[in-house]
Motif scaffolding. Structure first.
Motif, PDB file in Angstrom:
ATOM      1  N   ILE A 290       0.605  18.462 -10.996  1.00 47.74           N
ATOM      2  CA  ILE A 290       1.798  17.799 -10.124  1.00 47.74           C
ATOM      3  C   ILE A 290       1.211  16.473  -9.502  1.00 47.74           C
ATOM      4  CG2 ILE A 290       3.413  17.982  -8.346  1.00 47.74           C
ATOM      5  CD1 ILE A 290       3.588  20.898  -9.066  1.00 47.74           C
ATOM      6  N   LYS A 291       0.084  16.728  -8.785  1.00 47.61           N
ATOM      7  CA  LYS A 291      -0.394  15.466  -7.970  1.00 47.61           C
ATOM      8  C   LYS A 291      -1.013  14.355  -8.946  1.00 47.61           C
ATOM      9  CE  LYS A 291      -2.587  14.362  -3.802  1.00 47.61           C
ATOM     10  NZ  LYS A 291      -2.582  15.042  -2.539  1.00 47.61           N
ATOM     11  N   TYR A 292      -1.579  14.867  -9.875  1.00 47.56           N
ATOM     12  CA  TYR A 292      -2.065  13.787 -11.041  1.00 47.56           C
ATOM     13  C   TYR A 292      -0.948  13.125 -11.589  1.00 47.56           C
ATOM     14  CZ  TYR A 292      -6.454  16.923 -10.901  1.00 47.56           C
ATOM     15  OH  TYR A 292      -7.547  17.162 -10.533  1.00 47.56           O
ATOM     16  N   GLY A 293       0.100  13.756 -11.923  1.00 48.66           N
ATOM     17  CA  GLY A 293       1.399  13.226 -12.525  1.00 48.66           C
ATOM     18  C   GLY A 293       2.190  12.209 -11.363  1.00 48.66           C
ATOM     19  N   CYS A 294       2.171  12.506 -10.189  1.00 51.25           N
ATOM     20  CA  CYS A 294       2.583  11.523  -9.264  1.00 51.25           C
ATOM     21  C   CYS A 294       1.706  10.246  -9.113  1.00 51.25           C
ATOM     22  CB  CYS A 294       2.492  12.204  -7.668  1.00 51.25           C
ATOM     23  SG  CYS A 294       3.912  13.280  -7.445  1.00 51.25           S
TER      24      CYS A 294
ATOM     25  N   LYS B  96       0.791  -1.111  -0.139  1.00 55.57           N
ATOM     26  CA  LYS B  96       0.129  -0.110  -0.136  1.00 55.57           C
ATOM     27  C   LYS B  96       0.974   1.250  -0.045  1.00 55.57           C
ATOM     28  CE  LYS B  96      -3.620   2.312   2.519  1.00 55.57           C
ATOM     29  NZ  LYS B  96      -4.680   2.242   3.621  1.00 55.57           N
ATOM     30  N   ILE B  97       0.728   2.277  -0.908  1.00 58.68           N
ATOM     31  CA  ILE B  97       1.297   3.417  -1.003  1.00 58.68           C
ATOM     32  C   ILE B  97       0.399   4.563  -0.827  1.00 58.68           C
ATOM     33  CG2 ILE B  97       2.717   4.922  -2.500  1.00 58.68           C
ATOM     34  CD1 ILE B  97       3.722   2.334  -4.044  1.00 58.68           C
ATOM     35  N   ILE B  98       0.791   5.518   0.081  1.00 52.79           N
ATOM     36  CA  ILE B  98       0.123   6.782   0.301  1.00 52.79           C
ATOM     37  C   ILE B  98       0.957   7.551   0.150  1.00 52.79           C
ATOM     38  CG2 ILE B  98      -1.233   7.989   2.098  1.00 52.79           C
ATOM     39  CD1 ILE B  98      -1.987   5.434   3.480  1.00 52.79           C
ATOM     40  N   ASP B  99       0.614   8.562  -0.875  1.00 53.65           N
ATOM     41  CA  ASP B  99       1.651   9.823  -1.348  1.00 53.65           C
ATOM     42  C   ASP B  99       0.767  10.864  -0.998  1.00 53.65           C
ATOM     43  OD1 ASP B  99       2.683  11.952  -2.721  1.00 53.65           O
ATOM     44  OD2 ASP B  99       3.100  10.765  -4.232  1.00 53.65           O
ATOM     45  N   TYR B 100       1.267  11.709   0.158  1.00 51.30           N
ATOM     46  CA  TYR B 100       0.833  13.102   0.550  1.00 51.30           C
ATOM     47  C   TYR B 100       1.237  14.326  -0.203  1.00 51.30           C
ATOM     48  CZ  TYR B 100      -0.821  10.065   4.283  1.00 51.30           C
ATOM     49  OH  TYR B 100      -1.133   9.343   5.215  1.00 51.30           O
TER      50      TYR B 100
END
Length: 147
Positions: free
Chosen positions: A121-125, A106-110
């Motif tokens: 930027i968030k969509y690219g991540c 599980k990956i959670i990116d804040y």
């Protein structure tokens, strides 16, 4: 700052947790299956460096970060995406095994977004994590890389 929910991605690997952990958490990072060069100091506050070229149309993209917390075969938390305000993105990667000797990741990116224009930027991540997990699955389960 614009409040946005974190990016959450879960992937299953048909491989033991030791193998999955060692592909994601090792001194050479995610090379050769995702990054062109990466280095991790495997300790709390250890440095992480990233370099991409093949997946960025030949443009050299470099970044750095640091490990906040590491618990063997369970959890790695790190910050990356360095900019003038510090690090933009905190990432939690948690690993758990199942009864079939497979592994859930599980990956959670804040990723922090400061203006609506930065939503890209968030969509690219989010896109990058999906691509990374697909490449990792091929590497872990089939032993092949396609970059």
């Amino acid at each position: 700052m614009v409040e946005t929910p974190p990016i959450e991605i879960i992937e299953y690997f048909n491989a033991p947790i030791e193998k999955v952990w060692n592909v994601f958490v090792n001194e050479n990072g995610w090379s050769p299956w995702f990054t062109d060069k990466m280095y991790m100091e495997l300790r709390n506050e250890g440095k992480i460096t990233f370099l991409w070229k093949q997946l960025t149309l030949g443009e050299i993209v470099e970044d750095e970060g640091y490990i906040e917390e590491i618990i063997d075969k369970r959890l790695i938390i790190f910050w990356w995406y360095k900019e003038e305000r510090g690090y933009r993105s905190k990432v939690e990667m948690s690993f758990s095994k199942d009864e079939n000797n497979g592994t859930w990741l599980k990956i959670i990116d804040y990723t922090q977004v400061y203006t609506l224009d930065e939503l890209q930027i968030k969509y690219g991540c989010a896109l990058g994590w999906g691509q990374m997990l697909n490449l990792a699955k091929l590497w872990i389960e089939k032993g092949i890389t396609i970059i």
